[in-house]
Design an enzyme around this catalytic site. Structure first.
Site, PDB file in Angstrom:
ATOM      1  N   LYS A 113     -20.713  -3.315  17.300  1.00 43.58           N
ATOM      2  CA  LYS A 113     -21.348  -4.359  18.086  1.00 43.58           C
ATOM      3  C   LYS A 113     -20.910  -4.314  19.562  1.00 43.58           C
ATOM      4  O   LYS A 113     -21.645  -4.748  20.438  1.00 43.58           O
ATOM      5  CB  LYS A 113     -21.011  -5.742  17.514  1.00 43.58           C
ATOM      6  N   ASP A 114     -19.712  -3.795  19.812  1.00 39.91           N
ATOM      7  CA  ASP A 114     -19.242  -3.681  21.200  1.00 39.91           C
ATOM      8  C   ASP A 114     -20.168  -2.826  22.054  1.00 39.91           C
ATOM      9  O   ASP A 114     -20.258  -3.038  23.267  1.00 39.91           O
ATOM     10  CB  ASP A 114     -17.842  -3.043  21.243  1.00 39.91           C
TER      11      ASP A 114
END
Ligand SMILES: *Cc1c(COP(=O)(O)O)cnc(C)c1O
Length: 511
Positions: A113-114
Site C-alpha cells: 500500500k505504501d
C-alpha cells in the site's frame, strides 16, 4: 486527460478534482476516458531511468492538469531513500528462471500500500492548492489492515488534512493493529469497528453517500475524501511498478522485447490487479492476469463462472488483507466488460446492491477469460506453500504472496505453460509473523514467545533483517483505543469534528 464516472451521470472532469473527490457524485468510480498507449519507443526511452524518473513519465500521462514541477515534487517526496529501504523502490527477486517476485514492501509500513499511499497525500495537497479549496480535507479510510497504516503514515501532519481510519477489530493481525494504534501525528484518528472489513467499507461508503452529512461537514469547514483504492490517485501510482518492473526484466535480460509474461496478484479489493490490467491495455505485454484469492474466493468463482455472488459466508484467514467479499475496484473492470455503457454497469451494481448477486452475459465472460485466470488457496495450502518455498529456495513468503504462489503452481499444473511469471509480493513476512513462523518454524516454541520476540526468531531462522519500522514497534506508546459498533461510525466524526445540526437518529449506516 479527461475522466468520467462509471455510472455516467457525473460530469467529466480533471485529475485534481477526482483525486480530491474520491468517488463520483453518482456513486460511480472515476476512470480515464481513454488509456494512453506506450509503444516500443516510449518504453526504450524509460529503460535507463530509475523508479522515480519512470514514475514522473507515467504520472504525467494521466495527471495532465498537473505541472511537471508539481509531479516532480510529489515523486521526490514519495519515493526518496528515507522512505524506501531498497534503492530500487520495487526490487525484483529472482526465485527461479521463470518465477520472479516483485517485492512491493520496502516502504515505511512493510506492505505494498505504501507504493501508492506515500504519494497520494502529496497529489492531494497540490490539488488543494490548485483548486483553492478552503475547507480542511478529512480522509476516511476503511482498512483490512495494511491500507490504514499506510494512509496514516502518508497523511500524518500533511497540512490541511485529517485522517480517520476504521479497522475491523477482529480482522487484523496484532502487528497491524499495533502499527495503527501507535500512530503519531496531530491529524490522525484510529477507530476499531465491531465487524469485518466489508462492514467498515460499507459504513465509509454510506457516510460518503450521505448528502446531508456532507453538507453539515462542509458548513463546519470540512470536506470528506477517500484514500481507499476507489480513489484514482491511489490507482495511478500502482501502474508505475508494473511498467517499471517490465523494463527491469528487459534490462536484466529476463525477457526480450518480443516476449510476453504472466502476472499473479494476491487480490482483495481488486486495485492491484486492475492496475496490471490497465498496463496491459496500455501495451505492456502481459499475457495472463492470474487473480489469486484466499478462502474468500468470490473472485475465483466470478472469473470462472461469470456470476458474482456475495451471499456467502465470510472467513477470517491468514491473509487478512484479502478478506473481502465486495471488491470495489471490480466496478472499473466491469465498466470495460459492458463496453463502457453506464446504464448496463448501473444495472449490475443495482443487482449487487439489491440481491447481492450479478451475472455477466456469455460474451462478457468470454472477454473476461481472455485476460484473466483465477484460483484460490485455503490457509493450510498457504502455510504449506510458505514452507515448501522456504525449503526449496530459502526464501520466506508472507501469507498473501504465498496465496499467489500456490495459485501459480496450480495454474501451471492445469495449463501447460511455463511462461515467465511475475508474482506480486505484497507484504514483508515479518508483518504476519505468527503464521509465517508456524509455517517454517518449530511450532511448540511459539507458545512462549510474544509477537515481538517472534520477529527475532524469524530473523535468525531466515537470515534476514527485521524491517526497522517493525523492530521499533514494541516500545511505542499506544495512542488510540476507541472501539465503536458499525452503526456508530458517523458519530465518531460528529465527536471528533464537533459537528452541529446532525440528527443522530437519522444517521444510520446501511449495508
Ligand atoms: C491490500 C493488500 C492486498 C490486496 O490488494 P487489492 O489491491 O486490494 O486487491 C494483498 N496483499 C496485501 C499484503 C495487501 O495489503
Amino acid at each position: 486527460m479527461i475522466y468520467e464516472s462509471t455510472r455516467g451521470i457525473s460530469e467529466q472532469t480533471h485529475s485534481a478534482d477526482i483525486i480530491l473527490q474520491g468517488i463520483a457524485d453518482d456513486g460511480g468510480l472515476f476512470v480515464p476516458k481513454s488509456l494512453p498507449k506506450l509503444d516500443r519507443h516510449d518504453l526504450e526511452d524509460m529503460l535507463d531511468m530509475d523508479y522515480s524518473q519512470r514514475a514522473k513519465k507515467i504520472l504525467a500521462l494521466f495527471l495532465t492538469d498537473y505541472a511537471a514541477e508539481e509531479i516532480e515534487l510529489c515523486v521526490a517526496r514519495a519515493y526518496d531513500s528515507n522512505k524506501f529501504s531498497s534503492r530500487h523502490v520495487a526490487p525484483i527477486y529472482s526465485l527461479s528462471d521463470n518465477i520472479k517476485l516483485l517485492e512491493l514492501w520496502h516502504g515505511p509500513t512493510c506492505a505494498f500500500k505504501d507504493m501508492a499511499l506515500q504519494i497520494l497525500p502529496h497529489l492531494m495537497s497540490i490539488a488543494i492548492q490548485k483548486k483553492a479549496i478552503k475547507e480542511d480535507i478529512v480522509i476516511l479510510v476503511a482498512t483490512s489492515g495494511d491500507t490504514g497504516k499506510a494512509a496514516l503514515e502518508g497523511f500524518k501532519d500533511v497540512k490541511g488534512t485529517h485522517i480517520l481510519v476504521f479497522y475491523p477489530k477482529e480482522g487484523v493481525s496484532l502487528i497491524q493493529e499495533r502499527q495503527m494504534n501507535t500512530q503519531e501525528g496531530e491529524n490522525v484518528y484510529v477507530v476499531g469497528i465491531e465487524g469485518n472489513f466489508d462492514d467498515a467499507q460499507a459504513g465509509v461508503k454510506a457516510i460518503f453517500a450521505d448528502a446531508d452529512f456532507n453538507r453539515i461537514m462542509k458548513n463546519s469547514g470540512y470536506r470528506l475524501s477517500s484514500a481507499n483504492s476507489i480513489n484514482w490517485g491511489r490507482l495511478v501510482p500502482q501502474l508505475i511498478y508494473y511498467i517499471s518492473s517490465y523494463l527491469d526484466m528487459i534490462e536484466h535480460g529476463d525477457l526480450n522485447w518480443e516476449e510476453s509474461f504472466d502476472v499473479v496478484v494476491p487480490t482483495g479489493n481488486f486495485g492491484n490487479i486492475l492496475a496490471a490490467y490497465y498496463t496491459k491495455k496500455m501495451g505492456i505485454p502481459i499475457d495472463r492476469l492470474i487473480c489469486a484469492s484466499n478462502r474468500n474466493n468470490i473472485l475465483t468463482d466470478f472469473i470462472s463462472t461469470g456470476t458474482y455472488d456475495s451471499n456467502r459466508e465470510f472467513f477470517k484467514t491468514a491473509s487478512p488483507s484479502m478478506d473481502i467479499l465486495i471488491s470495489s475496484n471490480l466496478e472499473r473492470l466491469l465498466y470495460e466488460l459492458v463496453d463502457r455503457n453506464p446504464a448496463k454497469l448501473s444495472k449490475l451494481m443495482l443487482d449487487l446492491k439489491e440481491r447481492g448477486v450479478f451475472k455477466l452475459t456469455k460474451d462478457q465472460l468470454k472477454v473476461l477469460k481472455k485476460d484473466f485466470w483465477s484460483g484460490y488457496a485455503d490457509d493450510n495450502e498457504t502455510l504449506n506453500t510458505i514452507r515448501a518455498i522456504y525449503d526449496e529456495y530459502n526464501y520466506v513468503l508472507d501469507p498473501h504472496t504465498a496465496v499467489a504462489m500456490k495459485v501459480l503452481l496450480d495454474y501451471r499444473k492445469q495449463i501447460d505453460d511455463n511462461k515467465k511469471t511475475l508474482v506480486i509480493s505484497t507484504a514483508s513476512p515479518y508483518k504476519f509473523i505468527e503464521d509465517v513462523l508456524k509455517a517454517i518454524g518449530d511450532e511448540d516454541s511459539l507458545d512462549s514467545l510474544d509477537d515481538f520476540e517472534m520477529l527475532y526468531k524469524l530473523s535468525s531462522i531466515a537470515g534476514t533483517d527485521i524491517p526497522d519500522p517493525l523492530r521499533d514497534l514494541k516500545d511505542k506508546k499506544i495512542l488510540h483505543t476507541t472501539d465503536v459498533s458499525k452503526k456508530d461510525m458517523d458519530n465518531v466524526l460528529v465527536n471528533i469534528f464537533n459537528l452541529d445540526g446532525v440528527n443522530l437518529c437519522r444517521l444510520q449506516v446501511h449495508r
